[in-house]
Design a protein around this motif. Structure first.
Motif, PDB file in Angstrom:
ATOM      1  N   LEU A   1       0.855  -1.191   0.000  1.00 32.40           N
ATOM      2  CA  LEU A   1       0.000   0.000   0.000  1.00 32.40           C
ATOM      3  C   LEU A   1       0.891   1.240   0.000  1.00 32.40           C
ATOM      4  CD1 LEU A   1      -2.902   1.254   0.311  1.00 32.40           C
ATOM      5  CD2 LEU A   1      -2.436   1.281   2.782  1.00 32.40           C
ATOM      6  N   SER A   2       0.836   2.021  -1.087  1.00 30.95           N
ATOM      7  CA  SER A   2       1.682   3.207  -1.184  1.00 30.95           C
ATOM      8  C   SER A   2       0.903   4.508  -0.973  1.00 30.95           C
ATOM      9  CB  SER A   2       2.367   3.253  -2.555  1.00 30.95           C
ATOM     10  OG  SER A   2       1.407   3.242  -3.600  1.00 30.95           O
ATOM     11  N   ALA A   3      -0.423   4.475  -1.140  1.00 26.82           N
ATOM     12  CA  ALA A   3      -1.241   5.671  -0.930  1.00 26.82           C
ATOM     13  C   ALA A   3      -2.695   5.244  -0.798  1.00 26.82           C
ATOM     14  CB  ALA A   3      -1.082   6.657  -2.088  1.00 26.82           C
ATOM     15  N   TYR A   4      -3.494   6.079  -0.135  1.00 27.46           N
ATOM     16  CA  TYR A   4      -4.923   5.794  -0.011  1.00 27.46           C
ATOM     17  C   TYR A   4      -5.683   7.102   0.196  1.00 27.46           C
ATOM     18  CZ  TYR A   4      -4.317   6.460   5.042  1.00 27.46           C
ATOM     19  OH  TYR A   4      -4.028   6.982   6.262  1.00 27.46           O
ATOM     20  N   SER A   5      -6.988   7.038  -0.044  1.00 28.65           N
ATOM     21  CA  SER A   5      -7.865   8.194   0.176  1.00 28.65           C
ATOM     22  C   SER A   5      -9.248   7.667   0.505  1.00 28.65           C
ATOM     23  CB  SER A   5      -7.915   9.093  -1.062  1.00 28.65           C
ATOM     24  OG  SER A   5      -8.823  10.172  -0.873  1.00 28.65           O
TER      25      SER A   5
ATOM     26  N   HIS B   1       3.146   2.493 -12.580  1.00 24.16           N
ATOM     27  CA  HIS B   1       4.123   3.289 -11.826  1.00 24.16           C
ATOM     28  C   HIS B   1       3.707   3.402 -10.351  1.00 24.16           C
ATOM     29  CE1 HIS B   1       5.822   4.298 -15.694  1.00 24.16           C
ATOM     30  NE2 HIS B   1       4.656   4.796 -16.093  1.00 24.16           N
ATOM     31  N   PRO B   2       4.667   3.666  -9.467  1.00 30.69           N
ATOM     32  CA  PRO B   2       4.335   3.832  -8.045  1.00 30.69           C
ATOM     33  C   PRO B   2       3.374   5.005  -7.837  1.00 30.69           C
ATOM     34  CG  PRO B   2       6.701   3.561  -8.359  1.00 30.69           C
ATOM     35  CD  PRO B   2       6.116   3.750  -9.718  1.00 30.69           C
ATOM     36  N   VAL B   3       2.398   4.791  -6.969  1.00 25.15           N
ATOM     37  CA  VAL B   3       1.412   5.833  -6.651  1.00 25.15           C
ATOM     38  C   VAL B   3       1.903   6.611  -5.436  1.00 25.15           C
ATOM     39  CG1 VAL B   3      -0.963   6.300  -5.964  1.00 25.15           C
ATOM     40  CG2 VAL B   3      -0.466   4.453  -7.582  1.00 25.15           C
ATOM     41  N   GLU B   4       2.022   7.924  -5.587  1.00 24.67           N
ATOM     42  CA  GLU B   4       2.553   8.758  -4.517  1.00 24.67           C
ATOM     43  C   GLU B   4       1.466   9.435  -3.695  1.00 24.67           C
ATOM     44  OE1 GLU B   4       5.498  11.379  -6.339  1.00 24.67           O
ATOM     45  OE2 GLU B   4       5.741   9.844  -7.874  1.00 24.67           O
ATOM     46  N   SER B   5       0.316   9.718  -4.310  1.00 26.27           N
ATOM     47  CA  SER B   5      -0.776  10.370  -3.593  1.00 26.27           C
ATOM     48  C   SER B   5      -2.073  10.105  -4.333  1.00 26.27           C
ATOM     49  CB  SER B   5      -0.526  11.886  -3.478  1.00 26.27           C
ATOM     50  OG  SER B   5      -1.575  12.525  -2.772  1.00 26.27           O
ATOM     51  N   LEU B   6      -3.175  10.020  -3.565  1.00 28.05           N
ATOM     52  CA  LEU B   6      -4.502   9.789  -4.135  1.00 28.05           C
ATOM     53  C   LEU B   6      -5.478  10.797  -3.561  1.00 28.05           C
ATOM     54  CD1 LEU B   6      -4.899   5.894  -3.952  1.00 28.05           C
ATOM     55  CD2 LEU B   6      -4.984   7.264  -6.027  1.00 28.05           C
TER      56      LEU B   6
END
Length: 412
Positions: A305-309, A347-352
């Protein structure tokens, strides 16, 4: 005789014209009556309008207190005006990703020194200093809770003024803010693993709960501020175990954790408007139905898990493989815990960020816009090489947090 006859003939002509005019008027009146909408139709339309208006009042009943209405008026006045446009410099030297959000289409930023709220023209409708060394921001309705993580200070802000400014007795571990102004803090507690204290909007204490089995790490409040969901952790058999507590402020008796999640650390928790609780962990996301009637888990299947919202019952997850092998994916969960949309993302997710039916994804200096319901790409825009976090302004534009400034960009 001829004169009288002439007069007689003229009178007959005038009478005929008069009768024709009257007949035309009667015909028009008949047509108007025939085309006129029956009164019962207007009554039904009026009843429907009143029903819709009543439903809006019912769903917003917790927010329509006299103080909240007055606050809304004050905030509207404060929010007027036009700024110099974006980009806008950050007040302070640093902002953590969690302290950058969108509230009522305005950018809310808490830096290491100040709270700033910017409207869509970059006018600073709020600019207030704070002295917290580790500030954490929580947004609820039109208010902002800021607390000093590991310290004792906290404050509740509106656009027009500081509503609450206090120092507690114990160090603060977590906090939450309901849309109606009620708030809760989790603190350290002598002889216990933690304590939850719930407050009314004016700062009056409403409820206490002490934890003895798990360390509380995150809290969320129901829409009316009468219930709380708490994520907590403990070490069981040498592994991290998380638990979720469901607390009713009308019941002060000790309760058992509603659910336990072995080998998973809950990072955040939310209480949705329909009563659903969502807890995001490092290995799975748990969704608990209203009243605890249902439970669903979404396992990441070994992805990171790299980002969530979380917003309005939806949860967006950015999942990437460990290392760089293979593709990751974007997943949007609905309020039942089911995957409403899933998109392969290389690609890697940095923000959502979620807003209505839109989802924005920050990756490698680009923002990708998707439909949160269908998972279809709707647009992109350049975020800048220094972009660290994003917050949707609306479905087609996004606020961008850079290293030293805030920008606003539109989808193309």
């Amino acid at each position: 005789m001829s004169d009288r006859g002439q007069r007689f003939d003229t009178t007959e002509i005038d009478t005929a014209k008069y009768q024709q005019r009257m007949e035309k008027r009667r015909k028009k009146r008949r047509e108007r009556r025939e085309s006129r909408v029956p009164r019962w139709v207007y009554k039904i339309i009026l009843i429907l309008i009143l029903c819709v208006f009543s439903m809006l009042i019912w769903f917003n009943r917790y927010n329509l207190t006299p103080s909240n209405v007055l606050e809304w008026v004050q905030n509207s006045v404060v929010g007027m005006g036009i700024g110099d446009g974006f980009p806008s410099r950050i007040a302070g030297s640093s902002v953590s990703k969690g302290n950058f959000q969108s509230m009522n289409k305005e950018a809310v930023v808490v830096s290491d020194t100040a709270l700033t709220v910017l409207n869509s023209t970059a006018k600073a409708v709020v600019s207030r200093q704070h002295s917290f060394s580790r500030p954490v921001m929580k947004v609820g309705g039109s208010r902002i809770l800021i607390y000093n993580l590991g310290g004792k200070g906290y404050r509740v802000e509106s656009q027009s003024k500081t509503l609450v400014k206090e120092d507690g007795q114990q160090n603060i571990l977590a906090g939450a803010l309901a849309a109606n102004g009620r708030y809760a803090l989790i603190t350290q507690a002598d002889g216990y693993l933690g304590c939850l204290t719930a407050y009314a909007a004016d700062g009056k204490i409403l409820f206490h709960y002490w934890f003895s089995d798990y360390y509380p790490t995150a809290v969320a409040l129901s829409a009316d501020g009468t219930k709380a969901a708490v994520a907590a952790v403990s070490a069981k058999d040498g592994a991290m175990t998380s638990a979720v507590y469901l607390l009713d402020f009308g019941n002060s008796k000790p309760v058992e954790p509603f659910a336990v999640y072995p080998e998973n650390m809950m990072l955040d928790i939310s209480y949705n408007g329909n009563g659903t609780v969502t807890a995001v962990g490092d290995r799975l996301t748990a969704v608990i139905g209203a009243g605890g009637k249902t439970k669903a888990n979404f396992d990441y299947q070994g992805l990171h898990l790299s980002a969530y919202s979380m917003d309005s019952g939806k949860t967006a997850l950015g999942l990437t493989p460990y290392g760089s092998a293979g593709n990751g994916k974007l997943v949007v969960l609905d309020d039942t815990g089911s995957a409403a949309a899933s998109v392969v993302f290389a690609h890697p997710v940095e923000s959502l960020s979620l807003y209505a039916d839109a989802m924005a994804v920050l990756s490698q200096g680009q923002v990708h816009f998707y439909s949160a319901a269908a998972g279809t790409l709707t647009g992109t825009c350049d975020a800048g090489s220094d972009a660290r976090a994003i917050a949707l302004h609306d479905e087609t534009s996004v606020y961008i947090l850079g290293v030293s400034e805030i920008r606003l960009a539109n989808s193309k």
